[in-house]
Design an enzyme around this catalytic site. Sequence first.
Site, PDB file in Angstrom:
ATOM      1  CD  GLU A 185      -3.385  -1.191   1.622  1.00  0.00           C
ATOM      2  OE1 GLU A 185      -3.753  -0.016   1.856  1.00  0.00           O
ATOM      3  OE2 GLU A 185      -3.762  -2.382   1.845  1.00  0.00           O
TER       4      GLU A 185
HETATM    5  N1  CAA Z   1      -6.660  11.553  -3.758  1.00  0.00           N
HETATM    6  C1  CAA Z   1      -7.205  11.975  -4.800  1.00  0.00           C
HETATM    7  N2  CAA Z   1      -6.439  12.007  -6.091  1.00  0.00           N
HETATM    8  C2  CAA Z   1      -5.113  11.779  -5.953  1.00  0.00           C
HETATM    9  C3  CAA Z   1      -4.406  11.527  -5.063  1.00  0.00           C
HETATM   10  C4  CAA Z   1      -5.390  11.056  -3.780  1.00  0.00           C
HETATM   11  N3  CAA Z   1      -5.181  10.715  -2.636  1.00  0.00           N
HETATM   12  N4  CAA Z   1      -3.257  11.262  -5.015  1.00  0.00           N
HETATM   13  C5  CAA Z   1      -2.955  11.618  -6.276  1.00  0.00           C
HETATM   14  N5  CAA Z   1      -4.259  11.909  -6.846  1.00  0.00           N
HETATM   15  C6  CAA Z   1      -4.608  12.491  -8.211  1.00  0.00           C
HETATM   16  C7  CAA Z   1      -3.499  13.719  -8.520  1.00  0.00           C
HETATM   17  O1  CAA Z   1      -4.349  14.797  -8.081  1.00  0.00           O
HETATM   18  C8  CAA Z   1      -3.469  13.443  -9.903  1.00  0.00           C
HETATM   19  O2  CAA Z   1      -4.608  14.101 -10.424  1.00  0.00           O
HETATM   20  P1  CAA Z   1      -4.699  15.255 -11.741  1.00  0.00           P
HETATM   21  O3  CAA Z   1      -3.877  14.741 -12.989  1.00  0.00           O
HETATM   22  O4  CAA Z   1      -6.182  15.514 -12.177  1.00  0.00           O
HETATM   23  O5  CAA Z   1      -4.254  16.280 -10.867  1.00  0.00           O
HETATM   24  C9  CAA Z   1      -3.386  12.064 -10.115  1.00  0.00           C
HETATM   25  O6  CAA Z   1      -4.124  11.573  -9.055  1.00  0.00           O
HETATM   26  C10 CAA Z   1      -1.956  11.818 -10.431  1.00  0.00           C
HETATM   27  O7  CAA Z   1      -1.228  11.987  -9.405  1.00  0.00           O
HETATM   28  P2  CAA Z   1       0.290  12.370  -9.304  1.00  0.00           P
HETATM   29  O8  CAA Z   1       0.637  13.244 -10.384  1.00  0.00           O
HETATM   30  O9  CAA Z   1       0.702  12.872  -7.965  1.00  0.00           O
HETATM   31  O10 CAA Z   1       0.839  10.977  -9.567  1.00  0.00           O
HETATM   32  P3  CAA Z   1       2.091  10.471  -9.816  1.00  0.00           P
HETATM   33  O11 CAA Z   1       2.503   9.515 -10.692  1.00  0.00           O
HETATM   34  O12 CAA Z   1       3.428  11.466  -9.208  1.00  0.00           O
HETATM   35  O13 CAA Z   1       2.265   9.380  -8.276  1.00  0.00           O
HETATM   36  C11 CAA Z   1       2.181   8.334  -6.095  1.00  0.00           C
HETATM   37  C12 CAA Z   1       1.621   9.710  -7.068  1.00  0.00           C
HETATM   38  C13 CAA Z   1       1.702   8.917  -4.896  1.00  0.00           C
HETATM   39  C14 CAA Z   1       3.550   8.095  -6.392  1.00  0.00           C
HETATM   40  C15 CAA Z   1       1.059   7.113  -6.769  1.00  0.00           C
HETATM   41  O14 CAA Z   1       1.545   6.715  -7.728  1.00  0.00           O
HETATM   42  C16 CAA Z   1       1.261   6.100  -5.534  1.00  0.00           C
HETATM   43  O15 CAA Z   1       0.486   6.097  -4.463  1.00  0.00           O
HETATM   44  N6  CAA Z   1       1.927   4.966  -5.730  1.00  0.00           N
HETATM   45  C17 CAA Z   1       2.159   3.751  -5.084  1.00  0.00           C
HETATM   46  C18 CAA Z   1       0.920   2.849  -5.295  1.00  0.00           C
HETATM   47  C19 CAA Z   1       0.643   1.733  -4.267  1.00  0.00           C
HETATM   48  O16 CAA Z   1       0.300   2.143  -3.197  1.00  0.00           O
HETATM   49  N7  CAA Z   1       0.432   0.619  -4.460  1.00  0.00           N
HETATM   50  C20 CAA Z   1       0.149  -0.252  -3.533  1.00  0.00           C
HETATM   51  C21 CAA Z   1      -0.647  -1.426  -4.188  1.00  0.00           C
HETATM   52  S1  CAA Z   1      -2.127  -2.061  -3.736  1.00  0.00           S
HETATM   53  C22 CAA Z   1      -1.709  -2.865  -2.211  1.00  0.00           C
HETATM   54  O17 CAA Z   1      -0.423  -3.082  -1.809  1.00  0.00           O
HETATM   55  C23 CAA Z   1      -2.802  -3.553  -1.936  1.00  0.00           C
HETATM   56  C24 CAA Z   1      -2.605  -5.034  -1.178  1.00  0.00           C
HETATM   57  O18 CAA Z   1      -2.740  -5.996  -1.817  1.00  0.00           O
HETATM   58  C25 CAA Z   1      -2.181  -5.007   0.203  1.00  0.00           C
END
Ligand code: CAA
Length: 380
Positions: free
Chosen positions: A363
């Site tokens: 996550e």
């Molecule tokens: N709420 C709403 N919107 C969001 C948001 C949030 N918390 N975070 C980002 N966004 C939106 C942004 O506003 C943006 O939207 P717009 O283009 O309309 O402005 C869009 O999403 C893209 O955001 P970023 O430009 O910030 O994207 P990024 O490529 O820089 O990545 C990141 C952001 C935080 C690194 C994201 O890619 C991330 O969280 N990565 C990790 C993924 C992850 O947690 N994977 C876990 C897998 S699931 C798992 O583990 C489950 C399991 O089985 C236990």
Amino acid sequence: MDFKLTEEHIMIRDAARDFAKTELLPGVIERDEKQEFPKELVKKMGDLGFLGMMASPEYGGGGMDTISYVLAMEEISKIDASASVMISVNNSLVCWGLDTFGTEEQKKKYLSKLTTGEKLGAFCLSEPEAGSDATSQRTTAIDKGDHYILNGTKNWITNGNSADFYLVIAQTHKEKKHKGINAFIVEKDWEGFEIGPKEQKLGIRGSDTHSLNFNDVKVPKENRIGEDGFGFKFAMKTLSGGRIGIAAQALGIASGAYELAKTYSKQRKAFGTEISNHQAIAFKLADMHTQIEAARHLVMKAAWDKDQGQNYDLSGAMAKLHASQTAMDVSIEAVQVHGGNGYVKEYHVERLMRDAKITQIYEGTSEIQKIVISRSILKD
Ligand code: CAA
């Protein structure tokens, strides 16, 4: 500022503690060794309401607040982090995602079965080439009018084989990048959906993790969640709350390891006295307790923010970052306090140490939490 829990919170915490001690503790070492989790135990978790704690009562959920949920997660994680990750994924990712963004039909058809434990859910975002970089989805969902055709591979999926319903994130309009991503509900027995081999893991070995393959899977349009292109936002919003659950899991692993170390230090004698009387051990316990209390405050604050309808992206990321580091630090020290006994399975701390590591990875890794935190504090 009122730090007291309500009577209802205490009741829920105690029920989770009781369930963990009576039902989860007896077979936990064996489940870790054999890498399995009996269906009957999942059913018990469902019957007791642990699988749909926060979901709306009209769809079979418990309608509880996030504070109640993190209290239960902590208690269950003290004993069995494999059970708590199943609870966490089902509650905070799958049920919350459907309850918040699903249609009435989706809630009736899917959510009402997931809240009761009749069916289990999985959340499928990660791919071989899209782990932390979640916008780079290679799985495709091609729009064919009244349905989509899904192709691709998902990796490291918790509940990969034990789930029945899967929330799958896929790219529909490549040119729109993350704005072209969608989220879908996929059923296990649909043609073209294959469960890959089970991962052999360091920790949370009772829970099953698999890769999944989608080969021309036909997904009806009514199974898309939200508007066309909402999938990435859906995943981010859902993961934001999921991180509070994993922070609570990490807190539980740390508390469980600490409690075992404290008890052991008062029983084990060396150099003529209980080892807790040696400052080398007493100071370790003082550090562990302090770090855990700090983690608890961050976890509770994030849960409170969510319950108050406030933004919890920052507080959830901080809670996860700190609690997962705490789980790692405290569980390593708990093994040290136990000496040689800490290295053998029957004392439980070696398992908690192995389980702790995943809380810094899934996550969103600790590095991802730092991205979320730094962007949030630097934006104004
Ligand atoms: N709420 C709403 N919107 C969001 C948001 C949030 N918390 N975070 C980002 N966004 C939106 C942004 O506003 C943006 O939207 P717009 O283009 O309309 O402005 C869009 O999403 C893209 O955001 P970023 O430009 O910030 O994207 P990024 O490529 O820089 O990545 C990141 C952001 C935080 C690194 C994201 O890619 C991330 O969280 N990565 C990790 C993924 C992850 O947690 N994977 C876990 C897998 S699931 C798992 O583990 C489950 C399991 O089985 C236990």
